[in-house]
Enzyme design. Sequence first.
Site, short mmCIF file in Angstrom:
data_model
loop_
_atom_site.label_atom_id
_atom_site.label_comp_id
_atom_site.label_asym_id
_atom_site.label_seq_id
_atom_site.Cartn_x
_atom_site.Cartn_y
_atom_site.Cartn_z
N GLU A 158 -9.30 -60.17 -31.24
CA GLU A 158 -9.44 -58.80 -30.76
C GLU A 158 -8.38 -57.86 -31.32
O GLU A 158 -8.62 -56.66 -31.46
CB GLU A 158 -9.34 -58.79 -29.23
CG GLU A 158 -10.46 -59.53 -28.53
CD GLU A 158 -10.29 -59.48 -27.03
OE1 GLU A 158 -11.12 -58.84 -26.37
OE2 GLU A 158 -9.33 -60.08 -26.52
N CYS A 217 -26.52 -62.21 -39.92
CA CYS A 217 -26.84 -61.31 -41.04
C CYS A 217 -26.89 -62.05 -42.37
O CYS A 217 -27.35 -61.49 -43.37
CB CYS A 217 -25.80 -60.19 -41.12
SG CYS A 217 -24.17 -60.75 -41.71
N GLN A 244 -10.38 -63.35 -38.73
CA GLN A 244 -11.08 -62.31 -37.96
C GLN A 244 -10.36 -60.97 -37.99
O GLN A 244 -10.89 -59.98 -37.50
CB GLN A 244 -11.25 -62.77 -36.51
CG GLN A 244 -12.29 -63.87 -36.37
CD GLN A 244 -12.88 -63.90 -34.98
OE1 GLN A 244 -13.37 -62.91 -34.48
NE2 GLN A 244 -12.81 -65.05 -34.37
N ARG A 277 -14.55 -56.05 -27.72
CA ARG A 277 -13.43 -56.52 -28.52
C ARG A 277 -12.17 -55.64 -28.41
O ARG A 277 -12.13 -54.52 -28.85
CB ARG A 277 -13.88 -56.59 -29.98
CG ARG A 277 -13.04 -57.45 -30.87
CD ARG A 277 -13.65 -57.49 -32.25
NE ARG A 277 -13.12 -58.57 -33.08
CZ ARG A 277 -13.61 -58.87 -34.29
NH1 ARG A 277 -14.63 -58.20 -34.78
NH2 ARG A 277 -13.08 -59.85 -34.97
#
Length: 1304
Positions: free
Chosen positions: A1235, A120, A1168, A895
């Site tokens: 995750e 993106c 993350q 995830r």
Amino acid sequence: MAYLQQSDELIFFINGKKVIEQCADPEELLLNYLRKGLRLTGTKYGCGIGGCGACTVMISTYNADSKKIRHYPANSCLLPLCSLYGLAVTTVEGVGSTTTKLHPIQQRLAKCHGSQCGFCTPGMVMSMYSLLRNHPEPSMEQITAALDGNLCRCTGYRPIIDSFSAFSPESCPLAGSGKCCMDKEEKETKGSDSELHMCLCKPEEFHPRDPTQDYIFPPELMVSDQSSINICWNSVCWEQHRTLGKVVWEGREMKCQHPQFRIDKKLLGIWYPVLLHPVRIPELHVVTMGENGIVIGAATHLAQLRDILLSLVPELPAEKTKIYRTLLKQLRTLAGEQIRSLAVGIIKYGFLWVSRWQLLDGIYGTRQIPLNDEFLTKVPEADLSPMEVIVSVFIPFSKEDEFISAFRQAERRKNALSVTNSSMKVLFQPGTDVIEDLAIFYGGISDTTVSARNSCLKLKGRNWNDQFLDEACRLILEEVVVSPSAPGGKVEYRRSLLVSFFFRFYLEVLHSLKMMYPFQYPDLPKEYMSALSEFQEKPPQGMQIYQDVNPHQLPQDPVGRPIMHESGIKHTTGEAVYVDDIAPADGQLYMAVVTSTRAHAKILSIDTSNALEEPGVVAVVMACDIPGENGDADEKVFAEDEVIYIGDIICGIVAETYECARNARSKVKIEYQDLELILTIEEAIEHNSFLSKEKKIEKGNVEDAFETVDKILEGEIHVGGQEHFYLETNSIFVIPRKEDKQMDLYVSTQDASNAQELVASVLDVPANRITCHTRRVGGAFGGKGLKTSYFVAAAAVAAHKTGCPVRFILERDDDMRITGGRHPLWGKYKVGFMTDGKIKAVDLEFYVNGGCTLDESELVIEYVLLKCPNAYDIQNFRCRGRACKTNLHSNTSLRGFGFAQAGLSAETWIAAVADYLYLPHDEVREMNMYKNVTETPYKEEIDPTNLVVCWEECLEKSDYYKRRQAAEEFNKQNYWKKKGIAIIPMKFSVGYNETFYHQAFALVHIYLDGSVLVSHGGCEMGQGLYTKMLQVASHELKIPLSYIHNYERTTATIPNAIVTSGSIGTEVNGKAVQNACQILRKRLEPIMEKNPDGKWENWIKEAYEGSISLTATGYFKGYPTNMDWEKGEGHAFPYFVFAAACSEVEIDCLTGDHEVKKGNFPAFLFLQIEGGFIQGLGLYTMEELKFSPEGELYTLGPDTYKIPAVCDVPEHFRVYLLPNSRNPIAIYSSRGMGEAGVFLGSSVFFAIRDAVAAARKERGLNRNFTLNSPLNVERIRMVCADRFTEMIPRDIPGTYQPWEIHVD
């Protein structure tokens, strides 16, 4: 006919270079031209309908009248190539590059970790670049608005916003450096520990923006051109005229909205032989102000309209601008900036000015069409004739005693189609509250705007008071009917919005009357004032606090430091190569697949003859063309005798162009015989349709414990599915070699070895003839594992049959239709507890909707059972579960799979106990949390020390008790707005319950110049795995990062590698790389000891001359894990990760809208965590897969499936990493957090639940209630029941055919 005329040249500029197209195709879109024609692949395909922003470019145009240049972002997937005549286009390649000079946007975005998978990123760069070209010093509001049309699935947006905030004068240039006053304030709150840091990048290193780096607008395009343009190709003609009369004379259907042209063509299959482009007609761009209002040209873009109104409103008396201010309010949330810059719209206030050409006598004239009820009902005299075009829209000034409002409620606050919208206007007799005129319109109720005309007529002459309100609501609900089968569903919610919107309008008018005539009207009741306030969007502010490396660590040692993503710069410049960016091979063909339109049916016949006759079609491939096995025991590559879901691949069309292959799909004729259909979990249970045997875990004596508790509660929860929505769709490029049946597979996959294995089986060749290559993946989240291998196999069959390279890139709708996502879950609970809140026994039963094949469903249900207690230590615990087989696409890992659903279930029964006992939820949670070293229900030892620390840190750093008290006080003062706060603990189990799933391989070469090449079995998907492997190699070999390069993931160098997933890819591959580097270092040590002052290059040369191998393989056997499901016990996971999350929200009880105020997350990693949190926020509050009763998926793109956008980021988004915490198992004490962050998003779910509970308590409703996921605007509104929800008509189930079904 126009399309028989001679075609003109198409002239425009791209990145400063003149382009002359002799034979331009009017149907070709700019995106295809850039990528396929010019090989400018930085501009990405993400969705094809302008909903994701990956394809953003900047368009520059010159206005000869104003002598000004306008720059604006645009979706190249919507722009017809021919519309660029006389314009200049800038792509990401023209902004900056590694070979020329980086633009500050690119530099800051990369260095501030604003890209992960990077797909993106070019679109983000172009949106920001377009803003800076118009506003060199933008406000933070302008920056966030510029990103309205850009989606990102990886980062959580915070680092992107932080990167761009440096361009705003509102942002402190020292922010994050430790020198800003805000940084100093935060330091005071965290204590004096000098090892804690907040800066992930160094703002002082950024170079300033250099305007000379930007392309100038081509002077030759400033010359006025009065000629018409006619561009014709393949029986389609594009016409641009300079005069309005010429347009009308042509008598063709006018398409002045590029997005609609694209959507008509793609989604509706509409073909236009002539396309008229009105951009060069002066009358269609007129902007004039008269005595009674303003006239806006019909071709004025929405962004231009916004800018016009923004400049006009401050210059006019407030009573004249009520309509304009209402329009501005709607324009702020309508679409993204790219669409606003391209689209034109018809305004619901005022008149249309229509030009017509009378063919008989050639008299040119104009007329007005009022935008009223006659227009909406298409009364002939109020409708357009075939020989008329819209010229302009007149928007009148408002009157002193006139009040106008507009409302819309969407599944996402910005860039989303509204569920329902409304515009309302009332005119009073001067100085009174007696209604002289009233107009009420609704959108989203049917396929056209609906007027409550009869209700308005009956209400004229009434006073604006409470009696009027009740009567008006009754009349509106009687007149405006929402069918129980209405497309879009949410029927009762939409009915409630009819009266909720009107109530808000009623209050706004009352409040305005009070302000105008303070002594004539009473004050509004205080409890109603909150209905008037709206959520004020504020730019999100983030903070990340982490522990710095030991001060004695060598400066060149990168381990533990926030290193920029190794491809970050290439992401921002568009130079990072993804599968579809690979240059075409000689003789390349394209494939598109034909999929089933039935959910469960026998295939009676397949007729491909018409498709094969289409020009450009080379072959049709199907099951009979497979030389080996058609898939495996679980799933087939091509359906043969039977289809088992809508989207099942039946055959593939192979053609010279993708457009040809795609268009030929409709020529394939398939006859079916329908079979019994199973779609929902309930239907699967009824038909005993399961994919696996029941699994069970039990601890203690549940039945006996239930006999001793004070109270037992039973309930259930439904958790909906979730789409991966990776920005890069499944992409495959297969190149057959000339000898030995070899084949190269270039695949966007998490599991290259599985793709290799399946293709070898399908082609009936040894695996050593098949080589799979994966350089990078544009997002995956578990969705590019098993299913992707079947796509690869289909393309491989096509390449085998034709002998040519085959490129197979799924379009967004096909990707979503064919591939599954997160499993919908139905959970039942029975919980026994004491009056103090201590839970003594829990019995759980789970079912997940696995879809039509096994895929990962057995693993998912196992994880549901293993992780369902979350952080709670329940001595008597039992859980059971099964995966259901249905006729939906096969669901797979996503995830945090299993835990995301099961963890929500755990928090639901905790909340149920707290509500029943009237105890604070945090108290019940803390009481039942793990506190000491003990065992899980499956008898694995757990040390919860860090869980307790995270919980206590979160309570402290979030000011939880203070904020809870403030929320309670807010709720006492506000009836229609409520705040809620929740704190959630987390115990996340990392990895897999089989040792072999943790094994990893590496291959490290040292070349004679001292450079190092690292290969391993991990796939880079945005998680930074390649970057971390460089850090490992640098640390172990004790050389700078600049010496080391990562090789692509390929089965040629690393065979049999396990899928990259489960949050362990970095650490297990890191172990393998570490092993290889340690072997090499050990070989070199004797040479280094002899020459301790030597250089690395000299040591390598000496080693080579000494016949010392400079190549080493590394191997990691894996963590010792196991799970015996017969006994229900084992050492199922290598280790646990602990965290806690606190979120605060505010909800609007009238509409269900909500806003996340704050989020605090003490945890272990945050690169993350933020992305996972935002993805979890989408799962639990927004993202919704919708299926028809026939099993067809409705949500096939960003227009219908809404993932979180910039507008959904919490106002305050803070992540704290727990210092001085060690993990002796993993490499360098790392932890898998990729995750775990998803479940932290549930803190928003329970904060909303807390706010809902406050509303229900005030309304005297039952405090014991269950909310299902996703907790979207509909569910929030309907559970906050009130007088308006009681008014709406209810339909009896079974008396109508619903538009959608719930498959959970």
